[in-house]
Design an enzyme around this catalytic site. Structure first.
Site, PDB file in Angstrom:
ATOM      1  N   PHE A 193       0.667  -1.087  -0.069  1.00  0.00           N
ATOM      2  CA  PHE A 193      -0.013  -0.027   0.018  1.00  0.00           C
ATOM      3  C   PHE A 193       0.858   1.336  -0.113  1.00  0.00           C
ATOM      4  CE2 PHE A 193      -2.255   3.443   1.514  1.00  0.00           C
ATOM      5  CZ  PHE A 193      -3.255   3.523   0.882  1.00  0.00           C
ATOM      6  N   LYS A 201       2.220  11.445   7.108  1.00  0.00           N
ATOM      7  CA  LYS A 201       1.221  11.192   8.179  1.00  0.00           C
ATOM      8  C   LYS A 201       1.742  12.014   9.734  1.00  0.00           C
ATOM      9  CE  LYS A 201      -1.319   7.547   6.531  1.00  0.00           C
ATOM     10  NZ  LYS A 201      -0.788   6.392   5.400  1.00  0.00           N
ATOM     11  N   ASP A 229       9.244   3.004   2.323  1.00  0.00           N
ATOM     12  CA  ASP A 229       8.104   3.667   2.501  1.00  0.00           C
ATOM     13  C   ASP A 229       7.828   3.745   4.022  1.00  0.00           C
ATOM     14  OD1 ASP A 229       5.535   4.933   3.023  1.00  0.00           O
ATOM     15  OD2 ASP A 229       4.479   4.055   1.074  1.00  0.00           O
TER      16      ASP A 229
HETATM   17  C1  LIG Z   1      -1.070   6.063   4.202  1.00  0.00           C
HETATM   18  C2  LIG Z   1       0.083   5.550   3.371  1.00  0.00           C
HETATM   19  C3  LIG Z   1       0.658   6.158   2.097  1.00  0.00           C
HETATM   20  C4  LIG Z   1      -0.361   7.385   1.622  1.00  0.00           C
HETATM   21  O1  LIG Z   1      -0.414   8.443   2.449  1.00  0.00           O
HETATM   22  P1  LIG Z   1      -1.588   9.696   1.884  1.00  0.00           P
HETATM   23  O2  LIG Z   1      -1.194  10.846   2.697  1.00  0.00           O
HETATM   24  O3  LIG Z   1      -2.627   9.142   2.306  1.00  0.00           O
HETATM   25  O4  LIG Z   1      -1.417   9.776   0.419  1.00  0.00           O
HETATM   26  C5  LIG Z   1       1.766   5.552   1.496  1.00  0.00           C
HETATM   27  N1  LIG Z   1       2.313   4.855   2.078  1.00  0.00           N
HETATM   28  C6  LIG Z   1       1.897   4.152   3.110  1.00  0.00           C
HETATM   29  C7  LIG Z   1       2.654   3.033   3.864  1.00  0.00           C
HETATM   30  C8  LIG Z   1       0.799   4.515   3.963  1.00  0.00           C
HETATM   31  O5  LIG Z   1       0.444   3.878   5.158  1.00  0.00           O
END
Ligand SMILES: *Cc1c(COP(=O)(O)O)cnc(C)c1O
Length: 410
Positions: free
Chosen positions: A151, A265, A236
């Site tokens: 994700f 985040k 990520d």
């Molecule tokens: C939430 C998330 C994203 C995307 O972030 P947004 O601010 O919602 O675009 C990307 N990678 C990971 C691992 C995430 O948990």
């Protein structure tokens, strides 16, 4: 406003709000039916004054706890001074933000963006360009390797390399240049790399997939393989980063350093969208004026909020607390005796309970926990993630465990 116990009061679901949302909003979410209007630390309150312990933390964006007073102070102060200049001009918050995040994360170059998805997009752009200019990959041949059940966000490039049919179905055609391998399998990475591979994009722990922790040694192995093949390792850490797993970055659990690290985040403690690509200078050095940008990226309000969010995370011992309370929470979850539980797993305060398929799905447990004053959310069908703010205390973990135990064994 009162702090009455939710179980003895009305539904707290604000029917009128639900109906208006259903009528006027796109139906791209299926929320738990609770309408929140206030938050403080680990607690949130609904419009009827019922209090809930937040065990989702906005998907780990409010690691510092709701409405942290020092972040709020920084936001209000900056909001009354200067909010947006665009990058056509400079502002007095960007340079100190760079300095502070670089010192904290041992980084040499930063690209500030807004959402997590934008950080992912930006990293892929940068490694492609690095591939052509530095590695010598032929034009338009660059490949990026990603993992099954990843994700990384919701933009078209990203959903194009998702393996979740709900995330990608009906949205094609997609951008080429991505190869999918199994998560947690270092040999599969080695086998997938070609002369045109420029990057390997991976979550250190797969969050949305259900808190999937790779085998011990995986991060060290992929680090070694990427280095040997001159492939940029892109971690990520948008969900795992900034204290969530009990370390500032999850990569620290195996003592490695990625070439590019993505954070978002909790970078603002939930106050404001801000994300960043953190890298060594070679990769981000390929971006020159005009080749990439964002109107709001690096704006003074975002930078001031991020500086405060990083400061309280470290100064108030939230990372150590995540390690300690995470271990305690995990032990408590493992002590719950239920035939419906298939597996309990977690690192720091990124925890999950996976149910047997026969249990009838995780959603009903989330609904019942809501009625008992604990907010959590299922991920996929059979897993609940527990990820409270990192300021949670032992007593509050006990409070949560009591309710989780009663619902899972009841
Ligand atoms: C939430 C998330 C994203 C995307 O972030 P947004 O601010 O919602 O675009 C990307 N990678 C990971 C691992 C995430 O948990």
């Amino acid at each position: 406003m009162t702090d009455q116990d939710v179980s003895t009061s009305g539904a707290g679901d604000g029917r009128a709000f639900l109906e208006i949302e259903a009528e006027l909003g796109a139906h791209n979410y299926k929320p738990i039916d609770v309408v929140l209007s206030r938050g403080e630390g680990v607690w949130v309150w609904d419009i009827d004054g019922n209090r809930y312990l937040d065990c989702l933390s906005a998907y780990s964006a409010v690691n510092q706890g709701h409405c942290h007073p020092k972040i709020r102070e920084a936001m209000i102060e900056q909001a009354s001074r200067l909010t947006l200049t665009s990058r056509a001009f400079r502002n007095d918050q960007l340079a100190p933000f760079y300095q502070e995040i670089c010192a904290l994360t041992n980084t040499s170059k930063v690209l500030p963006m807004n959402s997590g998805a934008e950080a992912v997009e930006s990293a892929v752009k940068a490694v492609r360009k690095w591939g052509y200019e530095v590695k010598g990959v032929p034009a338009d041949e660059a490949e990026v390797i990603v993992c099954r059940n990843n994700f990384h966000g919701r933009t078209l490039m990203i959903v194009g390399f998702s393996t979740d049919p709900t995330a990608r179905g009906g949205f094609g055609p997609f951008a080429p240049g991505f190869k999918v391998i199994p998560f947690g399998d270092a040999e599969a990475l080695e086998a997938a790399i070609t002369a045109n591979t420029v990057g390997f994009l991976v979550e250190p722990i797969q969050g949305e997939a259900g808190v999937i922790i790779p085998p011990e040694g995986y991060l060290r192995a992929i680090r070694e393989i990427c280095s040997r093949h001159n492939v940029m390792l892109i971690l990520d850490e948008i969900q795992t980063g900034l204290g969530r797993t009990g370390r500032l970055l999850a990569e620290e659990h195996e003592g490695i350093e990625a070439d590019l690290t993505l954070v978002g985040k909790a970078l603002s403690g939930g106050y404001y969208p801000i994300s960043a690509v953190l890298s060594n200078s070679e990769v981000l050095g390929v971006l020159r004026p005009g080749e990439h940008g964002s109107t709001f990226g690096g704006n003074p309000l975002a930078c001031a909020v991020a500086r405060a969010a990083l400061k309280v995370l470290v100064e108030e011992g939230m990372i150590e607390n995540a390690a300690e309370m995470g271990a305690y929470f995990l032990e408590g979850l493992r002590g719950i005796r239920s035939n419906h539980i298939k597996e309990v797993r977690g690192r720091g305060l990124m925890l999950a309970v996976e149910f047997e398929a026969e249990a009838g799905g995780a959603r009903r447990y989330c609904e019942t926990l809501k009625d008992l004053g604990l907010l959590c959310k299922e991920t996929h069908v059979n897993t609940i993630r527990f990820a409270p703010p990192l300021v949670i205390t032992r007593d509050q973990v006990d409070w949560a465990l009591e309710r989780i135990d009663s619902v899972l064994t009841g």
